[in-house]
Design a protein around this motif. Structure first.
Motif, mmCIF file in Angstrom:
data_model
loop_
_atom_site.group_PDB
_atom_site.id
_atom_site.type_symbol
_atom_site.label_atom_id
_atom_site.label_comp_id
_atom_site.label_asym_id
_atom_site.label_seq_id
_atom_site.Cartn_x
_atom_site.Cartn_y
_atom_site.Cartn_z
ATOM 1 N N LYS A 206 0.704 -1.164 -0.041
ATOM 2 C CA LYS A 206 0.093 -0.022 0.171
ATOM 3 C C LYS A 206 0.817 1.525 -0.111
ATOM 4 C CE LYS A 206 -3.633 2.232 2.677
ATOM 5 N NZ LYS A 206 -4.553 2.187 3.721
ATOM 6 N N LEU A 207 1.539 1.201 0.665
ATOM 7 C CA LEU A 207 2.911 2.334 0.907
ATOM 8 C C LEU A 207 3.647 2.837 -0.350
ATOM 9 C CD1 LEU A 207 4.247 4.106 2.795
ATOM 10 C CD2 LEU A 207 5.922 2.873 3.286
ATOM 11 N N ILE A 208 3.963 1.747 -1.189
ATOM 12 C CA ILE A 208 4.392 1.548 -2.702
ATOM 13 C C ILE A 208 3.485 2.509 -3.346
ATOM 14 C CG2 ILE A 208 5.814 0.451 -4.405
ATOM 15 C CD1 ILE A 208 6.617 -1.213 -2.365
ATOM 16 N N VAL A 209 2.195 1.647 -3.618
ATOM 17 C CA VAL A 209 1.287 2.020 -4.578
ATOM 18 C C VAL A 209 0.735 3.744 -4.368
ATOM 19 C CG1 VAL A 209 -1.086 1.866 -5.128
ATOM 20 C CG2 VAL A 209 0.455 -0.260 -4.781
ATOM 21 N N GLU A 210 0.827 4.099 -3.188
ATOM 22 C CA GLU A 210 0.121 5.245 -2.737
ATOM 23 C C GLU A 210 1.308 6.334 -2.661
ATOM 24 O OE1 GLU A 210 -2.426 4.930 0.782
ATOM 25 O OE2 GLU A 210 -3.580 3.441 -0.536
ATOM 26 N N ASN A 211 2.662 6.077 -2.896
ATOM 27 C CA ASN A 211 3.611 7.013 -2.732
ATOM 28 C C ASN A 211 3.439 8.014 -3.750
ATOM 29 O OD1 ASN A 211 5.862 8.203 -2.481
ATOM 30 N ND2 ASN A 211 7.087 6.646 -1.753
ATOM 31 N N PRO A 212 3.431 9.159 -3.499
ATOM 32 C CA PRO A 212 3.231 9.971 -4.707
ATOM 33 C C PRO A 212 4.720 10.522 -5.188
ATOM 34 C CG PRO A 212 2.940 11.466 -2.523
ATOM 35 C CD PRO A 212 3.135 9.891 -2.344
ATOM 36 N N THR A 213 5.602 10.238 -4.474
ATOM 37 C CA THR A 213 7.103 10.832 -4.806
ATOM 38 C C THR A 213 7.479 9.675 -6.031
ATOM 39 O OG1 THR A 213 8.218 9.371 -3.083
ATOM 40 C CG2 THR A 213 7.498 11.724 -2.523
ATOM 41 N N LEU A 214 7.081 8.501 -6.077
ATOM 42 C CA LEU A 214 7.446 7.518 -7.141
ATOM 43 C C LEU A 214 6.856 7.625 -8.653
ATOM 44 C CD1 LEU A 214 7.406 4.450 -4.940
ATOM 45 C CD2 LEU A 214 9.263 5.804 -5.335
ATOM 46 N N ASN A 215 7.759 7.611 -9.424
ATOM 47 C CA ASN A 215 7.191 7.712 -10.841
ATOM 48 C C ASN A 215 6.910 6.089 -11.091
ATOM 49 O OD1 ASN A 215 9.558 6.247 -11.951
ATOM 50 N ND2 ASN A 215 10.570 8.166 -12.053
ATOM 51 N N ASP A 216 6.284 5.755 -12.344
ATOM 52 C CA ASP A 216 5.714 4.468 -12.631
ATOM 53 C C ASP A 216 6.922 3.533 -12.819
ATOM 54 O OD1 ASP A 216 3.198 5.569 -12.903
ATOM 55 O OD2 ASP A 216 3.320 5.769 -15.047
ATOM 56 N N LYS A 217 8.254 3.895 -13.136
ATOM 57 C CA LYS A 217 9.174 2.976 -13.394
ATOM 58 C C LYS A 217 9.678 2.624 -11.865
ATOM 59 C CE LYS A 217 13.641 2.220 -15.599
ATOM 60 N NZ LYS A 217 14.740 2.905 -16.489
ATOM 61 N N MET A 218 10.043 3.385 -11.073
ATOM 62 C CA MET A 218 10.222 3.377 -9.654
ATOM 63 C C MET A 218 9.318 2.513 -8.833
ATOM 64 S SD MET A 218 13.265 4.385 -9.405
ATOM 65 C CE MET A 218 13.468 4.071 -7.751
ATOM 66 N N ARG A 219 8.003 2.643 -9.116
ATOM 67 C CA ARG A 219 7.059 1.957 -8.590
ATOM 68 C C ARG A 219 6.945 0.544 -8.876
ATOM 69 N NH1 ARG A 219 3.506 5.291 -9.107
ATOM 70 N NH2 ARG A 219 3.349 6.245 -7.084
ATOM 71 N N GLU A 220 7.264 0.272 -10.070
ATOM 72 C CA GLU A 220 7.405 -0.889 -10.679
ATOM 73 C C GLU A 220 8.549 -1.753 -9.984
ATOM 74 O OE1 GLU A 220 7.604 -3.483 -15.025
ATOM 75 O OE2 GLU A 220 7.345 -1.364 -14.936
ATOM 76 N N ILE A 221 9.570 -1.287 -10.012
ATOM 77 C CA ILE A 221 10.839 -1.726 -9.680
ATOM 78 C C ILE A 221 10.491 -2.334 -8.042
ATOM 79 C CG2 ILE A 221 13.167 -1.218 -8.978
ATOM 80 C CD1 ILE A 221 13.428 0.416 -11.244
ATOM 81 N N GLN A 222 10.157 -1.026 -7.381
ATOM 82 C CA GLN A 222 9.819 -1.498 -5.860
ATOM 83 C C GLN A 222 8.878 -2.557 -5.573
ATOM 84 O OE1 GLN A 222 9.548 1.485 -2.794
ATOM 85 N NE2 GLN A 222 10.954 3.067 -4.021
ATOM 86 N N LEU A 223 7.808 -2.748 -6.522
ATOM 87 C CA LEU A 223 6.749 -3.826 -6.484
ATOM 88 C C LEU A 223 7.272 -5.128 -6.765
ATOM 89 C CD1 LEU A 223 3.455 -1.827 -7.850
ATOM 90 C CD2 LEU A 223 3.886 -2.756 -5.565
ATOM 91 N N THR A 224 8.440 -4.950 -7.668
ATOM 92 C CA THR A 224 9.028 -6.316 -8.033
ATOM 93 C C THR A 224 9.843 -6.888 -6.877
ATOM 94 O OG1 THR A 224 9.330 -5.456 -10.346
ATOM 95 C CG2 THR A 224 10.569 -7.271 -9.624
ATOM 96 N N HIS A 225 10.657 -6.028 -6.351
ATOM 97 C CA HIS A 225 11.270 -6.136 -5.239
ATOM 98 C C HIS A 225 10.601 -6.726 -3.787
ATOM 99 C CE1 HIS A 225 14.835 -3.313 -6.458
ATOM 100 N NE2 HIS A 225 14.752 -4.706 -6.932
ATOM 101 N N LEU A 226 9.298 -6.215 -3.544
ATOM 102 C CA LEU A 226 8.452 -6.595 -2.777
ATOM 103 C C LEU A 226 7.988 -8.090 -3.083
ATOM 104 C CD1 LEU A 226 6.717 -5.785 -0.270
ATOM 105 C CD2 LEU A 226 5.099 -5.346 -1.762
ATOM 106 N N GLU A 227 7.670 -8.359 -4.327
ATOM 107 C CA GLU A 227 7.378 -9.665 -4.627
ATOM 108 C C GLU A 227 8.359 -10.737 -4.524
ATOM 109 O OE1 GLU A 227 4.204 -10.958 -5.186
ATOM 110 O OE2 GLU A 227 3.732 -8.953 -4.499
ATOM 111 N N MET A 228 9.693 -10.170 -4.555
ATOM 112 C CA MET A 228 10.685 -11.202 -4.325
ATOM 113 C C MET A 228 10.770 -11.669 -2.839
ATOM 114 S SD MET A 228 13.352 -9.382 -6.973
ATOM 115 C CE MET A 228 14.932 -10.437 -6.596
ATOM 116 N N THR A 229 10.663 -10.575 -1.972
ATOM 117 C CA THR A 229 10.585 -10.433 -0.609
ATOM 118 C C THR A 229 9.297 -11.491 -0.160
ATOM 119 O OG1 THR A 229 11.353 -8.211 -0.308
ATOM 120 C CG2 THR A 229 10.426 -9.351 1.493
ATOM 121 N N ARG A 230 8.333 -11.364 -0.821
ATOM 122 C CA ARG A 230 7.223 -12.150 -0.433
ATOM 123 C C ARG A 230 7.546 -13.910 -0.969
ATOM 124 N NH1 ARG A 230 1.879 -11.052 0.360
ATOM 125 N NH2 ARG A 230 1.933 -8.946 -0.561
ATOM 126 N N SER A 231 8.006 -13.783 -1.900
ATOM 127 C CA SER A 231 8.596 -15.067 -2.333
ATOM 128 C C SER A 231 9.384 -15.968 -1.371
ATOM 129 C CB SER A 231 9.084 -15.063 -3.612
ATOM 130 O OG SER A 231 9.463 -16.471 -4.219
#
Length: 366
Positions: A206-231
């Motif tokens: 939620k923090l990554i998705v709603e963070n207004p300081t992230l552009n689309d590319k940075m948001r995608e990178i952080q979400l990918t890292h989050l999924e790796m953490t979940r895995s």
């Protein structure tokens, strides 16, 4: 308590006549003695003396953890044994600095006399590794070859006998599996921890998705890292995933042992868990100490030999650097940090479990 029953003379007690007469430079047999060979001999003899002390301490830890029931005082004793080993490691690290006062040219004066002797033949250091938990069949192929191929029959026999004794790693794993606090009728830590991890990761998402300081590319990178953490968390929380992880060689400890070790790390402030935490933490320190020593040794070998092969026939410093990474024993404990979660997400321990983890005298009337 032992009492003296007669006069003791310092030199006799320490058997200095044997000790100080054990430095026999080979160069002296073939001509003028190479001055720095004495230093080379003394440093390596000193290593072997310290290795003997380390084996003495490890053997007592093995004795303690071979018991089916281990008293709190015994865990404290094991911790003190490991603390002493760590102090010895600090001393032997310093020996490398002394040895490096010898220049590569000084070493070349007598190096060829040593062939094919090498550190591979230090049966005591091999025994240390085996007693801690690095068995011969867990080594890299080249390491196994050099491990036994350069030993005489007597030393091979000693290694074979050492392999039969339950290692510190195996005893630690069995002890962790017996930890009684994580799964009870009133409390299932596995279940509570899984829910806490899920909550933490959802809030991170939620923090990554709603963070207004992230552009689309940075948001995608952080979400990918989050999924790796979940895995990674799923590898621990899902039994089938964990078994696959083990089959791939990513982890040695059983799932139950690792989870109970994680419990100790997360709740290490509880009185009953403080000594177990110190014990596990000291194993990490000792593994780190030997890793640092191996790496320093590899650097010194490169400084002395460049890219020459070692006297024992190995690839010299390249082999030593490889061994630095391959010969880790308690890597699973190092990697526990992967699964630590902030205190804010820690499951609250039920009152009855808290009582079990406290000292009885401090909970009178509770």
């Amino acid at each position: 308590m032992h009492k003296n029953r007669g006069p003791v003379y310092y030199a006799d007690y320490l058997q200095l006549d044997k000790l100080l007469d054990a430095q026999l430079p080979l160069s002296k047999k073939y001509g003028e003695e190479c001055h720095d060979e004495m230093l080379f001999i003394l440093v390596h003899q000193t290593y072997e003396l310290w290795f003997k002390q380390i084996i003495h301490e490890i053997a007592d830890v093995q004795r303690i953890f071979s018991q089916e029931e281990i008293d709190e005082k015994e865990i404290h004793l094991a911790v003190t044994r490991l603390q002493r080993i760590q102090k010895v490691q600090e001393v032997i690290q310093g020996h490398l600095g002394v040895l490096e006062t010898m220049t590569p040219m000084d070493f070349l004066e007598f190096r060829d006399l040593l062939v094919p002797a090498s550190g591979f033949q230090s049966v005591q250091f091999r025994e240390i590794e085996i007693r801690l938990g690095l068995k011969t069949d867990q080594r890299e192929g080249v390491d196994r070859e050099f491990f036994t191929g350069r030993l005489n029959d007597q030393d091979k026999s000693r290694i074979d006998e050492t392999e039969k004794v339950t290692s510190v790693f195996d005893s630690m794993e069995a002890w962790l599996e017996r930890l009684p606090f994580t799964q009870q009728k009133i409390f299932d830590f596995w279940e509570q921890y899984a829910a806490a991890v899920d909550q933490m990761l959802e809030e991170d998402h939620k923090l990554i998705v709603e963070n207004p300081t992230l552009n689309d590319k940075m948001r995608e990178i952080q979400l990918t890292h989050l999924e790796m953490t979940r895995s990674t968390f799923n590898a621990l929380l899902n039994e089938e995933n964990y078994e696959a992880w083990q089959a791939e060689g990513n982890i040695r400890l059983s799932r139950k042992a690792l989870f109970n070790a994680l419990f100790i790390f997360l709740y290490r402030e509880e009185p009953v868990l403080q000594q177990p935490f110190q014990f596990l933490n000291m194993l990490i320190d000792i593994d780190e100490g030997f890793t640092s020593w191996r790496y320093r040794h590899a650097l010194m070998a490169q400084r002395m030999l460049g890219t020459k092969i070692g006297t024992g026939g190995s690839s010299g410093h390249k082999y030593l650097k490889k061994a630095t990474q391959n010969n880790r024993i308690f890597l699973d404990l190092f990697n526990l940090s992967t699964f630590l979660i902030p205190k804010a997400y820690l499951p609250e321990l039920p009152h009855d479990v808290k009582k079990q983890l406290d000292f009885f005298f401090s909970r009178v009337g509770v």
